[in-house]
Write an enzyme that holds these catalytic residues in place. Structure first.
Site, PDB file in Angstrom:
ATOM      1  N   PHE A 431       0.615  -1.158   0.003  1.00 36.13           N
ATOM      2  CA  PHE A 431       0.028  -0.102   0.037  1.00 36.13           C
ATOM      3  C   PHE A 431       0.801   1.251  -0.020  1.00 36.13           C
ATOM      4  O   PHE A 431       1.903   1.362   0.738  1.00 36.13           O
ATOM      5  CB  PHE A 431      -0.911  -0.090   1.371  1.00 36.13           C
ATOM      6  CG  PHE A 431      -2.265  -0.334   0.974  1.00 36.13           C
ATOM      7  CD1 PHE A 431      -2.747  -0.890  -0.217  1.00 36.13           C
ATOM      8  CD2 PHE A 431      -3.106  -0.631   2.092  1.00 36.13           C
ATOM      9  CE1 PHE A 431      -3.876  -1.092  -0.329  1.00 36.13           C
ATOM     10  CE2 PHE A 431      -4.399  -1.147   2.044  1.00 36.13           C
ATOM     11  CZ  PHE A 431      -4.923  -1.398   0.852  1.00 36.13           C
ATOM     12  N   GLU A 432       0.388   2.396  -0.514  1.00 36.26           N
ATOM     13  CA  GLU A 432       1.021   3.520  -0.747  1.00 36.26           C
ATOM     14  C   GLU A 432       2.462   3.500  -0.755  1.00 36.26           C
ATOM     15  O   GLU A 432       3.163   4.409  -0.050  1.00 36.26           O
ATOM     16  CB  GLU A 432       0.659   4.365   0.693  1.00 36.26           C
ATOM     17  CG  GLU A 432      -0.947   4.692   0.601  1.00 36.26           C
ATOM     18  CD  GLU A 432      -1.345   5.289   2.228  1.00 36.26           C
ATOM     19  OE1 GLU A 432      -0.631   5.794   2.685  1.00 36.26           O
ATOM     20  OE2 GLU A 432      -2.637   5.020   2.464  1.00 36.26           O
ATOM     21  N   GLY A 433       2.917   2.769  -1.653  1.00 35.76           N
ATOM     22  CA  GLY A 433       4.299   2.851  -1.911  1.00 35.76           C
ATOM     23  C   GLY A 433       4.746   1.391  -1.370  1.00 35.76           C
ATOM     24  O   GLY A 433       5.050   1.104  -0.217  1.00 35.76           O
TER      25      GLY A 433
END
Length: 644
Positions: A431-433
């Protein structure tokens, strides 16, 4: 150099021209100036600026009271009304839960009070997410995606007054938002984005494209959509952020995605076909979309480690109770060293993660520091550590750790969903990178000072004139900087004495910070422009920096809370001892590793040299494309959106 670090390990080798374009897109949109001090930036430069985090920014008593009051109401509701295991069984958060959370104000935690929200601090927001996630992580992920990267955060950063007045009250009242960037063939490679927003004659835009993995996509009534505006007369063009109504004509939620964990999460494939978006819905102007996305994540990333900390606390409670109750060979299993080490790891790790998160949140609320590195470090560090914590819990629980909660309950045992927490926290490393992306993104920021003075020296495309000019600039910088790496406060026996028993740990951090800066300098001198391809080395540099930040945060937290939580000294000492061992192992592997051998071996694997190693099994399915392609046009799928 480093412009392509965001592309990560998933990027297949392309033409030099395509790679240059990717670098250009990222470099043009990343925040390049440092207008505020940064603890993380200084740490990678070999300077332990403890004054930037100690003393911690003070908490506002009124804000603290509001946050505590909200959390008390939230805890009472969650305990009495929400069945986390039912959400897991049904893969569905009930409508009544969503409505009740809206009535409590949970959808407006980060929205200012003037727009109907609660206006909580980052710290109280993260505390609330820990609470929600402990009941069912899917609810925490829904609220986080809605507020941390959905419509509220970019509008808070760069939205105009009219946009805030129009959208934020709706979201604070319980409507759901989603963030749409990823496409079936485009993840961290924004230069390849295909979703397009073509200007119309009357100044609006027609949106066409398909977005993948839109968290909250089936529930959302408002989207933040990243789309490519073509350059034309009167239009700057570029990746642009739009607020799009979820029920607008031409929007189809084609399917809901299903995952190994977070089973209650409403994640979608979303198609846009000739969706008219008013020009008033552009956020920040044309070409600013990627810059807005990256800025949004600076503080938006804090929500993810909040749920990692919550998972650590939950695992610690389960491990403590089970290891004290479960008797084997006449003794509680927690008294055996093999299990005791695991319990200590869970306890120390949870304290370290919480300290990093709290320091980062307080810095974000204080707003006097640039926290882009700190927020990225705590996201990376907590997601990796929480996964190990959950794995150790399953091991401590043994067969019961691998068994589902429903199966345990069916035979009359306590329904402890240890295997679920393992599945749920796994996504945080993506998630998110992803971890690989985060390593490279943080590395880019960590060496920013070097690139600003030596970029043209190591740039193979720079001419002799540019190289000569850069050499003069770099000479002055390194003449001042390198001597500072020789000695420091960490070598003084009385250094950091005000931290008492924790002083030796901070002396280590100071020495290790200078050592890390020296190693980074050696690597740049050795590999120059090729350093961007040394992803193993860069990942270790970042991981060392994360350990040092975590140790600093733990010591500061323990000292800050000494009067109320004296046991924090013991936990900080425990964590710092564990972190030191990890940091030393990483230092040792900076230069003694198998990176080159492994890269060569991987090339041979990809070339098919070792196909014989795959003999003797029934292979994975090979029919169908690995990545689904899409074509512009109207949807042929049934719309699966959900409204409550």
């Amino acid at each position: 150099m480093f412009g392509s670090v965001y592309l990560g390990v998933s990027m297949v080798a392309t033409s030099v021209r395509a790679e240059r374009e990717a670098r250009k897109v990222i470099e043009e949109n990343r925040e390049t100036e440092w207008r505020k001090p940064s603890f993380g930036k200084e740490l990678f430069l070999g300077r332990l600026r403890l004054d930037l985090i100690d003393p911690l920014p003070e908490l506002d008593p009124a804000a603290e009271a509001r946050g505590a009051e909200f959390r008390a109401k939230l805890a009472a509701y969650l305990s009495a009304e929400v069945d986390g295991q039912q959400i897991e069984r049904d893969a569905h958060i009930p409508d009544e839960v969503l409505r009740s959370l809206g009535e409590l104000g949970a959808f407006g935690m980060k929205i200012d009070e003037r727009y109907g929200g609660l206006g909580l601090t980052n710290l109280d927001y993260c505390r609330a997410l820990m609470l929600v996630g402990s009941v069912n992580p899917s609810i925490g992920a829904l609220l986080s995606a809605h507020q941390s990267i959905g419509v509220p955060q970019p509008l808070k950063l760069v939205g105009n007054d009219e946009q805030k007045q129009r959208f934020l009250p709706r979201l604070a009242a319980g409507e759901v938002s989603a963030f749409l960037l990823t496409e079936p063939e485009v993840g961290s490679f924004p230069a390849g984005m295909r979703t397009a927003a073509v200007p119309t004659e009357d100044g609006d835009y027609l949106l066409n494209g398909v977005k993948l993995w839109a968290t909250n996509g089936t529930l959302a009534t408002l989207f933040v959509v990243m789309a490519l505006v073509p350059r034309s007369e009167g239009h700057k063009g570029g990746i642009t952020a739009f607020v799009v109504e979820g029920d607008a004509p031409g929007v189809t939620i084609e399917r809901r995605n299903a995952f190994m964990g977070l089973r209650g999460l409403e994640n979608s494939v979303t198609r846009f076909h000739d969706v008219r978006v008013p020009k008033e819905n552009v956020i920040g102007g044309e070409g600013q979309g990627l810059r807005i996305a990256l800025s949004t994540l600076n503080t938006g990333r804090l929500s993810l480690p909040a749920m990692c900390v919550g998972a650590g606390k939950w695992c610690l409670g389960v491990a403590r109770e089970w290891a004290a109750e479960r008797v084997q060979m006449g003794r509680p299993i927690g008294t055996y060293e093999a299990i005791a080490k695991k319990i200590a790891f869970i306890a120390g790790s949870t304290y370290g993660m919480e300290a990093m998160l709290e320091v980062s949140c307080r810095l974000a609320d204080d707003n006097r520091n640039d926290i882009r590195i700190e927020a990225a470090l705590v996201k990376l560090y907590a997601s990796e550590l929480a996964w190990k914590v959950a794995d150790e819990l399953v091991q401590i629980r043994g067969g019961r750790g691998y068994e589902t909660a429903d199966s345990l309950a069916a035979r009359g045992e306590r329904a402890i969903p240890a295997e679920q927490i393992l599945r749920d926290v796994r996504i945080n490393r993506i998630f998110e990178g992803s971890t690989e992306i985060m390593h490279l993104a943080i590395a880019r920021e960590a060496v920013d000072a070097h690139l600003s003075v030596a970029g043209d020296i190591i740039d193979p495309e720079a001419g002799l004139g540019r190289k000569a000019k850069a050499a003069g600039k770099a000479g002055g910088f390194y003449a001042r900087w390198l001597p500072t790496l020789v000695a420091g406060k960490g070598q003084l026996p009385g250094g950091f004495a005000e931290f008492g028993a924790l002083a030796p740990h901070l002396r280590y951090v100071e020495r290790a910070s200078r050592r890390l800066a020296r190693e980074t300098f050696y690597a740049m001198a050795r590999w120059q422009g090729k350093l961007e391809h040394k992803q193993g080395f860069l990942g270790r540099v970042v991981d060392i920096g994360a350990e040092l930040f975590a140790m600093s945060a733990a010591c500061v937290k323990a000292r800050t809370e000494l009067a109320d939580r004296p046991e924090g000294l013991e936990l900080a000492d425990l964590f710092c001892r564990q972190a030191t061992l990890r940091a030393e192992a990483l230092f040792a592997s900076l230069w003694a590793n198998a990176d080159a051998v492994e890269v060569s071996a991987a090339k041979r694997v990809l070339a098919g040299r070792y196909l014989s190693l795959e003999d003797g099994i029934v292979p994975a399915p090979a029919d169908g494309p690995s990545t689904a392609d899409w074509s512009p046009g109207p949807s042929t799928a049934e719309d699966v959106r959900r409204r409550f």
